[in-house]
Design an enzyme around this catalytic site. Structure first.
Site, PDB file in Angstrom:
ATOM      1  N   HIS A 272      35.961  45.903  40.338  1.00  8.51           N
ATOM      2  CA  HIS A 272      37.222  46.250  39.534  1.00  8.51           C
ATOM      3  C   HIS A 272      38.402  46.121  40.272  1.00  8.51           C
ATOM      4  CE1 HIS A 272      35.881  50.054  41.192  1.00  8.51           C
ATOM      5  NE2 HIS A 272      36.931  50.586  40.632  1.00  8.51           N
ATOM      6  N   CYS A 273      38.617  46.094  41.686  1.00  2.00           N
ATOM      7  CA  CYS A 273      39.578  46.310  42.505  1.00  2.00           C
ATOM      8  C   CYS A 273      39.852  44.963  43.365  1.00  2.00           C
ATOM      9  CB  CYS A 273      39.408  47.557  43.380  1.00  2.00           C
ATOM     10  SG  CYS A 273      39.320  49.201  42.437  1.00  2.00           S
ATOM     11  N   ILE A 274      39.132  44.602  44.413  1.00  2.00           N
ATOM     12  CA  ILE A 274      39.541  43.767  45.398  1.00  2.00           C
ATOM     13  C   ILE A 274      39.953  42.324  44.733  1.00  2.00           C
ATOM     14  CG2 ILE A 274      38.747  42.650  47.421  1.00  2.00           C
ATOM     15  CD1 ILE A 274      37.088  44.932  48.075  1.00  2.00           C
ATOM     16  N   ILE A 276      41.488  41.865  41.981  1.00  2.00           N
ATOM     17  CA  ILE A 276      42.433  41.954  41.144  1.00  2.00           C
ATOM     18  C   ILE A 276      43.790  42.490  41.662  1.00  2.00           C
ATOM     19  CG2 ILE A 276      43.055  43.335  38.984  1.00  2.00           C
ATOM     20  CD1 ILE A 276      40.231  43.076  38.143  1.00  2.00           C
ATOM     21  N   ASP A 277      43.606  43.614  42.375  1.00  2.00           N
ATOM     22  CA  ASP A 277      44.852  44.413  43.095  1.00  2.00           C
ATOM     23  C   ASP A 277      45.784  43.434  43.735  1.00  2.00           C
ATOM     24  OD1 ASP A 277      43.204  46.430  42.054  1.00  2.00           O
ATOM     25  OD2 ASP A 277      42.914  47.402  43.879  1.00  2.00           O
TER      26      ASP A 277
END
Length: 439
Positions: A272-274, A276-277
């Site tokens: 959910h992070c790398i 997208i961020d």
């Protein structure tokens, strides 16, 4: 502003804590505050989660049911979908998803909907903290105006802060309580109250001067990983051309005791992070007429990895006088990393989609992800198939997309026709290595 009463309630563990969004971030955070002695109420629109919590049953693999059941039975943790209950809470922590749109721009839908749901019930003296990963400025530009709709002002009538989540599902070395917590407040008074709240339940709190600093610190953490993973993914593709084992190269370089940190290649980025961020920051940077070339290049390299994996699979089949169109392919792993049940943004889903588009007859095995449904760019309904040693030879190729620990990779290689290994899971296999294709 009435600040001291809330500080006193926090210090005495009397403050009522609410957590909005009971997913991979919200549920363990709510449990941490409940275990620290606070009365905790979870808010979520998913009735399934609310029902599970009421029964003391965990719906997340790495969170056991026993401690959850102990908290719910003792009345320390409860859940509801009634946002009017937020008026009774002293501290409200927002942990909702922040995905990307189809055009890969920030999707603020869940933050906006949460702010609108909470707005009618904001009262003086409350503390609101946003934990959702987002671009710098979100707390003040998006959430703050929503919470001020009834006339109360942040920093004057209620407290406002941002603290980025740092969850790492499946990491046995760190958990919600032991990972240092960065906190930025809208004002010094807001920071003081937010630090007091987190400090009462977590091991270490790291205060910073503003919500923007806290927001950007989270992006930097994940962009750092994104850029370095892109570099090593590009190195893997070069090593394949040069007939050099990139995993051995990384292992050798890792013996340097200073100035080097190992990163490892894979079929793409997941979680959910790398994945997208970085796009949150590149989007925000355009507002300042700044082009983040380095970050965008890293995103481009990582985004292309599933295509590279499929190409390597086509080449491996071709060497065995097979074609991908009509080939039976078994994909090992749907989760984005080993031994967890989280398949958000998993590169496995992209690889399976590409295989299907090219005519392959695909199946997958993952003991932690029993079913896959349409959504997030994945347009198939599938169920995990058993990993039966007797049927492995029926597949033209077996692809290791997630290196789950429970799998006997020696037997998998022995009984398969071709094994496409994207995770170096077969590194210890000694027999049948001629069947293995690194991708």
């Amino acid at each position: 502003m009435v600040g001291n009463p809330l500080l006193g309630r926090i210090q005495n563990r009397e403050a009522k804590v609410g957590v909005v969004g009971l997913g991979y971030v919200g549920l363990p955070l709510g449990m941490a505050f409940a275990e620290a002695g606070f009365p905790v109420t979870g808010l979520d629109v998913d009735q399934r989660k609310i029902d599970k919590i009421a029964k003391g049953e965990s719906y997340i693999k790495h969170i056991p049911s026993a401690p959850l059941a102990e908290l719910t039975t003792a009345g320390k943790l409860k859940a509801t979908n009634d946002f009017a209950k937020s008026r009774e809470l002293d501290c409200v922590i927002i942990c909702v998803p922040t995905p990307l749109t189809a055009s890969r721009e920030p999707d603020m839908t869940f933050i906006i909907q949460t702010g609108e749901a909470l707005a009618p019930y904001v009262r003086p003296g409350q503390l609101f903290i946003l934990e959702s990963t987002t671009y710098p400025g979100t707390t003040e530009e998006i959430l703050k105006p929503l919470l001020e709709k009834n006339g109360l002002k942040a920093g004057v009538d209620f407290f406002l802060a941002f603290s980025p989540e740092r969850e790492d599902p499946g990491n046995k070395g760190f958990n919600t309580k032991t990972i240092p917590k960065v906190v930025g407040g809208y004002s010094p008074a807001c920071l003081e109250v937010a630090v007091a709240l987190y400090g009462s339940a977590l091991k270490e709190v790291v205060p910073v001067t503003s919500t923007r600093v806290a927001e950007l610190s989270k992006l930097l953490e994940n962009i750092y990983r994104c850029v370095n993973i892109a570099m090593v993914n590009e190195m893997k593709m070069l090593c394949d051309r040069m007939n050099v084992d990139v995993w051995e190269v990384i292992q050798a370089a890792s013996t340097k005791p200073f100035g080097f940190q190992p990163f490892y290649p894979g079929p793409g980025l997941g979680g959910h992070c790398i994945p997208i961020d970085p796009f949150y920051l590149t989007w925000k940077a355009r507002e300042f007429e700044f082009h983040t070339k380095f970050i965008e290049l890293a995103g481009e390299v990582n985004w292309q990895m599933p295509y590279y994996v499929v190409q390597r699979t086509m080449e491996a089949l071709n060497q065995n006088k097979k074609v991908l169109n009509g080939a039976k392919v078994l994909c090992i792993g749907a989760a984005y990393k080993k031994d967890i049940d989280d398949h958000r943004e998993s590169p496995s889903l992209r690889v399976m989609t590409l295989l299907k588009e090219k005519g392959a007859d695909i199946a997958y095995h993952d003991p932690f992800v029993k079913e896959l449904h349409k959504g997030h760019g994945f347009n198939m309904e599938m169920k995990s198939v058993p990993l039966d040693p007797e049927t492995l030879s029926q597949y033209d190729a077996v692809m290791i997309l997630t290196d789950h620990s429970h799998i006997d990779y020696n037997e998998l290689v022995q009984r398969s026709n071709i094994v496409v290994d994207t995770r170096n899971a077969t590194k210890a296999v000694t027999q049948g290595r001629e069947k293995i294709v690194k991708a």
